[in-house]
Design a protein around this motif. Structure first.
Motif, PDB file in Angstrom:
ATOM      1  N   ALA A 132       5.348  -5.509  -5.460  1.00  0.00           N
ATOM      2  CA  ALA A 132       4.828  -6.482  -6.417  1.00  0.00           C
ATOM      3  C   ALA A 132       4.368  -7.757  -5.711  1.00  0.00           C
ATOM      4  N   VAL A 133       5.111  -8.154  -4.674  1.00  0.00           N
ATOM      5  CA  VAL A 133       4.733  -9.346  -3.909  1.00  0.00           C
ATOM      6  C   VAL A 133       3.394  -9.110  -3.199  1.00  0.00           C
ATOM      7  N   LEU A 134       3.253  -7.940  -2.575  1.00  0.00           N
ATOM      8  CA  LEU A 134       2.022  -7.623  -1.862  1.00  0.00           C
ATOM      9  C   LEU A 134       0.813  -7.639  -2.796  1.00  0.00           C
ATOM     10  N   TRP A 135       0.891  -6.882  -3.887  1.00  0.00           N
ATOM     11  CA  TRP A 135      -0.301  -6.726  -4.728  1.00  0.00           C
ATOM     12  C   TRP A 135      -0.588  -7.984  -5.541  1.00  0.00           C
ATOM     13  N   SER A 136       0.441  -8.745  -5.885  1.00  0.00           N
ATOM     14  CA  SER A 136       0.204 -10.031  -6.549  1.00  0.00           C
ATOM     15  C   SER A 136      -0.499 -10.997  -5.606  1.00  0.00           C
ATOM     16  N   SER A 137      -0.087 -10.978  -4.339  1.00  0.00           N
ATOM     17  CA  SER A 137      -0.732 -11.840  -3.343  1.00  0.00           C
ATOM     18  C   SER A 137      -2.199 -11.445  -3.174  1.00  0.00           C
ATOM     19  N   CYS A 138      -2.462 -10.142  -3.177  1.00  0.00           N
ATOM     20  CA  CYS A 138      -3.848  -9.669  -3.065  1.00  0.00           C
ATOM     21  C   CYS A 138      -4.676 -10.138  -4.257  1.00  0.00           C
ATOM     22  N   ALA A 139      -4.090 -10.075  -5.453  1.00  0.00           N
ATOM     23  CA  ALA A 139      -4.807 -10.530  -6.646  1.00  0.00           C
ATOM     24  C   ALA A 139      -5.130 -12.014  -6.545  1.00  0.00           C
ATOM     25  N   VAL A 140      -4.171 -12.797  -6.057  1.00  0.00           N
ATOM     26  CA  VAL A 140      -4.392 -14.239  -5.908  1.00  0.00           C
ATOM     27  C   VAL A 140      -5.491 -14.504  -4.890  1.00  0.00           C
ATOM     28  N   LEU A 141      -5.474 -13.795  -3.754  1.00  0.00           N
ATOM     29  CA  LEU A 141      -6.506 -13.975  -2.731  1.00  0.00           C
ATOM     30  C   LEU A 141      -7.894 -13.688  -3.295  1.00  0.00           C
ATOM     31  N   CYS A 142      -8.009 -12.642  -4.093  1.00  0.00           N
ATOM     32  CA  CYS A 142      -9.312 -12.304  -4.693  1.00  0.00           C
ATOM     33  C   CYS A 142      -9.763 -13.386  -5.669  1.00  0.00           C
ATOM     34  N   CYS A 143      -8.837 -13.939  -6.422  1.00  0.00           N
ATOM     35  CA  CYS A 143      -9.195 -15.016  -7.349  1.00  0.00           C
ATOM     36  C   CYS A 143      -9.644 -16.263  -6.590  1.00  0.00           C
TER      37      CYS A 143
ATOM     38  N   ALA B 291       3.060   2.107   0.470  1.00  0.00           N
ATOM     39  CA  ALA B 291       3.589   1.767  -0.851  1.00  0.00           C
ATOM     40  C   ALA B 291       3.721   3.008  -1.724  1.00  0.00           C
ATOM     41  N   MET B 292       2.742   3.910  -1.655  1.00  0.00           N
ATOM     42  CA  MET B 292       2.832   5.134  -2.438  1.00  0.00           C
ATOM     43  C   MET B 292       3.960   6.017  -1.937  1.00  0.00           C
ATOM     44  N   GLY B 293       4.142   6.069  -0.620  1.00  0.00           N
ATOM     45  CA  GLY B 293       5.248   6.845  -0.064  1.00  0.00           C
ATOM     46  C   GLY B 293       6.601   6.344  -0.537  1.00  0.00           C
TER      47      GLY B 293
ATOM     48  N   LEU C  20      -8.296  -7.196  10.904  1.00  0.00           N
ATOM     49  CA  LEU C  20      -7.205  -7.385  11.866  1.00  0.00           C
ATOM     50  C   LEU C  20      -6.000  -8.066  11.219  1.00  0.00           C
ATOM     51  N   ILE C  21      -6.271  -9.015  10.338  1.00  0.00           N
ATOM     52  CA  ILE C  21      -5.180  -9.725   9.659  1.00  0.00           C
ATOM     53  C   ILE C  21      -4.458  -8.819   8.673  1.00  0.00           C
ATOM     54  N   ALA C  22      -5.204  -7.911   8.053  1.00  0.00           N
ATOM     55  CA  ALA C  22      -4.680  -7.123   6.931  1.00  0.00           C
ATOM     56  C   ALA C  22      -3.384  -6.369   7.236  1.00  0.00           C
ATOM     57  N   PRO C  23      -3.281  -5.595   8.334  1.00  0.00           N
ATOM     58  CA  PRO C  23      -2.042  -4.839   8.552  1.00  0.00           C
ATOM     59  C   PRO C  23      -0.823  -5.742   8.766  1.00  0.00           C
ATOM     60  N   LEU C  24      -1.012  -6.815   9.539  1.00  0.00           N
ATOM     61  CA  LEU C  24       0.118  -7.710   9.813  1.00  0.00           C
ATOM     62  C   LEU C  24       0.573  -8.410   8.545  1.00  0.00           C
ATOM     63  N   ALA C  25      -0.366  -9.000   7.814  1.00  0.00           N
ATOM     64  CA  ALA C  25       0.002  -9.710   6.588  1.00  0.00           C
ATOM     65  C   ALA C  25       0.493  -8.739   5.514  1.00  0.00           C
ATOM     66  N   GLY C  26      -0.185  -7.598   5.400  1.00  0.00           N
ATOM     67  CA  GLY C  26       0.171  -6.648   4.355  1.00  0.00           C
ATOM     68  C   GLY C  26       1.554  -6.054   4.527  1.00  0.00           C
ATOM     69  N   THR C  27       1.900  -5.669   5.743  1.00  0.00           N
ATOM     70  CA  THR C  27       3.228  -5.078   5.963  1.00  0.00           C
ATOM     71  C   THR C  27       4.331  -6.109   5.765  1.00  0.00           C
ATOM     72  N   ARG C  28       4.070  -7.366   6.161  1.00  0.00           N
ATOM     73  CA  ARG C  28       5.064  -8.421   5.928  1.00  0.00           C
ATOM     74  C   ARG C  28       5.296  -8.619   4.432  1.00  0.00           C
ATOM     75  N   LEU C  29       4.218  -8.667   3.663  1.00  0.00           N
ATOM     76  CA  LEU C  29       4.349  -8.852   2.218  1.00  0.00           C
ATOM     77  C   LEU C  29       4.989  -7.635   1.557  1.00  0.00           C
ATOM     78  N   LEU C  30       4.644  -6.435   2.033  1.00  0.00           N
ATOM     79  CA  LEU C  30       5.216  -5.228   1.454  1.00  0.00           C
ATOM     80  C   LEU C  30       6.718  -5.153   1.701  1.00  0.00           C
ATOM     81  N   SER C  31       7.155  -5.690   2.844  1.00  0.00           N
ATOM     82  CA  SER C  31       8.597  -5.691   3.121  1.00  0.00           C
ATOM     83  C   SER C  31       9.362  -6.525   2.096  1.00  0.00           C
ATOM     84  N   ALA C  32       8.672  -7.474   1.455  1.00  0.00           N
ATOM     85  CA  ALA C  32       9.294  -8.266   0.387  1.00  0.00           C
ATOM     86  C   ALA C  32       9.175  -7.590  -0.966  1.00  0.00           C
ATOM     87  N   GLY C  33       8.408  -6.495  -1.035  1.00  0.00           N
ATOM     88  CA  GLY C  33       8.263  -5.753  -2.272  1.00  0.00           C
ATOM     89  C   GLY C  33       6.801  -5.499  -2.605  1.00  0.00           C
TER      90      GLY C  33
END
Length: 427
Positions: free
Chosen positions: A380-391, A253-255, A365-378
């Motif tokens: 904001a989608v990835l980090w919002s999903s992470c915030a929701v999971l933490c809540c 994401a930073m790249g 193990l789940i993190a790379p697969l789920a994270g890259t899929r969400l990042l491909s959508a943007g």
């Protein structure tokens, strides 16, 4: 004339305050804990292979990137099995045997991995590395739970986190320096650190495993039929998926924002600095609070850090988000193992911690697969999903809180009874 008496020296008063400060934070913990703390520091100071493994495989062994991904997946698969196996060994053969055996096995696998030549042998050695890398952890956590009074466990586990982060931060710098002189040095240093840790515990820590009551087959059935522990493991999986994004998707994401790998390294250095500075300031105070509420607060801080990442674009804003994220990490890692220590019967502490480790591994193990899929959508989608999971994790932990508190009270009563019996026997 009356003379004014000279003021009292400031140095003794300052020294007294310093002694009080140190005693509050580190006092009252048994010698076995400090051996474990020292060994953990040595072990993490030498933990250089895993962070640099992908570079070794690509730059030194000249293995294609897709094959490197396969080898790293094999390592990750082995690591999921590592802690459940370590938990079984801990309860069956004792804390010292499991920890020392696990460390020596890990040292051997590191040396094999650093010297084998063929791709099948590399893959097999990678699997062996994964299986042995965390064999020691359930034994270490069970040892702390056995040796440290329940009221001090949160402080003790927090201090172990501090030791691990301090050692790992130094290892990253030293490992990068040694890698320029030859990657094989990393394997030897890492193996030597593992051996030192294992042998230190073997010779300096007494066995703390309690005698099991009734017939114990050594299976995980008793753990898996504990609904509170299974639910708690699910909560940990949710957080682990988010936690691992710092390594799986944050650099990508930073790249995408035009930031270099150096900036990513600086941002991740913020994590180590925050943990190293904050844990000694608050770790000794956390034991006074309800563990589930502390954990939920940690999850919410991680959610806040994830939310800040949705608008981050420069190194400074990424660093701020990671700093907030890291405050949550201090709380989470200080109380997670302490909750398991409260939930687990003494004779099953290895396996309960093994299940905890499996929960972490599953999330990783789940993190790379789920994270890259969400990042491909943007992003904001990835980090919002992470915030929701933490809540969701925070809400789930607060739902479990009454059951955790009840088990914690039972654990403290049982420990008090054991202490009284031991005192009576000595009279």
């Amino acid at each position: 004339m009356t003379s004014t008496p000279p003021p009292a020296p400031a140095a003794p008063a300052a020294a007294g305050r310093l002694r009080t400060l140190v005693r509050v934070r580190v006092g009252g913990l048994p010698g076995a804990f400090w051996v474990l703390w020292t060994g953990s520091l040595v072990n993490r100071l030498g933990a250089m292979v895993n962070p640099f493994l992908s570079l070794y495989l690509t730059q030194v062994r000249d293995i294609p990137l897709h094959t490197v991904g396969l080898i790293l997946t094999v390592v990750g698969t082995g690591s999921v099995l590592s802690q459940p196996l370590g938990g079984f060994l801990t309860d069956r053969f004792g804390r010292r045997a499991a920890l020392t055996g696990g460390m020596l096995a890990n040292a051997a696998s590191l040396l094999v991995l650093g010297h084998v030549q063929s791709l099948p042998a590399l893959t097999a050695a990678g699997f062996a590395l994964g299986v042995t890398i965390d064999l020691f952890r359930p034994a270490a956590q069970a040892l702390v739970a056995d040796a440290v009074p329940a009221a001090d466990r949160t402080r003790a586990f927090g201090m172990l986190l501090w030791s691990v982060n301090l050692g790992f931060s130094a290892a990253m710098i030293l490992g990068g320096h040694l890698a320029t002189r030859g990657f094989h040095l990393l394997f030897w240093v890492d193996a030597a650190a593992c051996a030192v840790f294992g042998l230190l515990v073997w010779f300096a820590v007494p066995e703390t495993r309690p005698t099991a009551t009734g017939h114990d087959s050594g299976s995980y059935r008793a753990v898996l039929t504990d609904p509170v522990m299974v639910a708690f493991g699910g909560v940990v999986v949710l957080y682990a998926v988010v936690f691992q994004q710092a390594f799986a998707t944050l650099p990508i994401a930073m790249g995408r924002n035009g930031l270099s790998g150096d900036v990513y390294g600086q941002v991740m250095a913020v994590n180590g600095v925050v943990v190293i500075l904050v844990q000694p300031l608050i770790g000794h105070r956390l034991g006074a609070f309800d563990k589930s509420r502390v954990l939920a607060t940690g999850f919410l801080l991680a959610a806040t850090g994830s939310a800040l990442l949705t608008v981050a674009s420069a190194g400074t804003s990424y660093g701020l988000a990671v700093a907030v994220w890291s405050l949550g990490e201090v709380l989470v890692f200080a109380v997670t193992a302490a909750i398991v220590a409260d939930l687990a019967p003494p004779s099953l502490r290895g396996r309960y911690n093994g299940l905890l480790g499996m929960a972490w591994g599953t999330g990783f193990l789940i993190a790379p697969l789920a994270g890259t899929r969400l990042l491909s959508a943007g992003a904001a989608v990835l980090w919002s999903s992470c915030a929701v999971l933490c809540c969701v994790a925070a809400l789930a932990q607060l739902t479990l809180a009454p059951a955790v508190r009840a088990r914690s009270a039972d654990s403290m009563r049982q420990q008090g009874s054991r202490t009284w019996l031991l005192s009576a026997r000595r009279m």
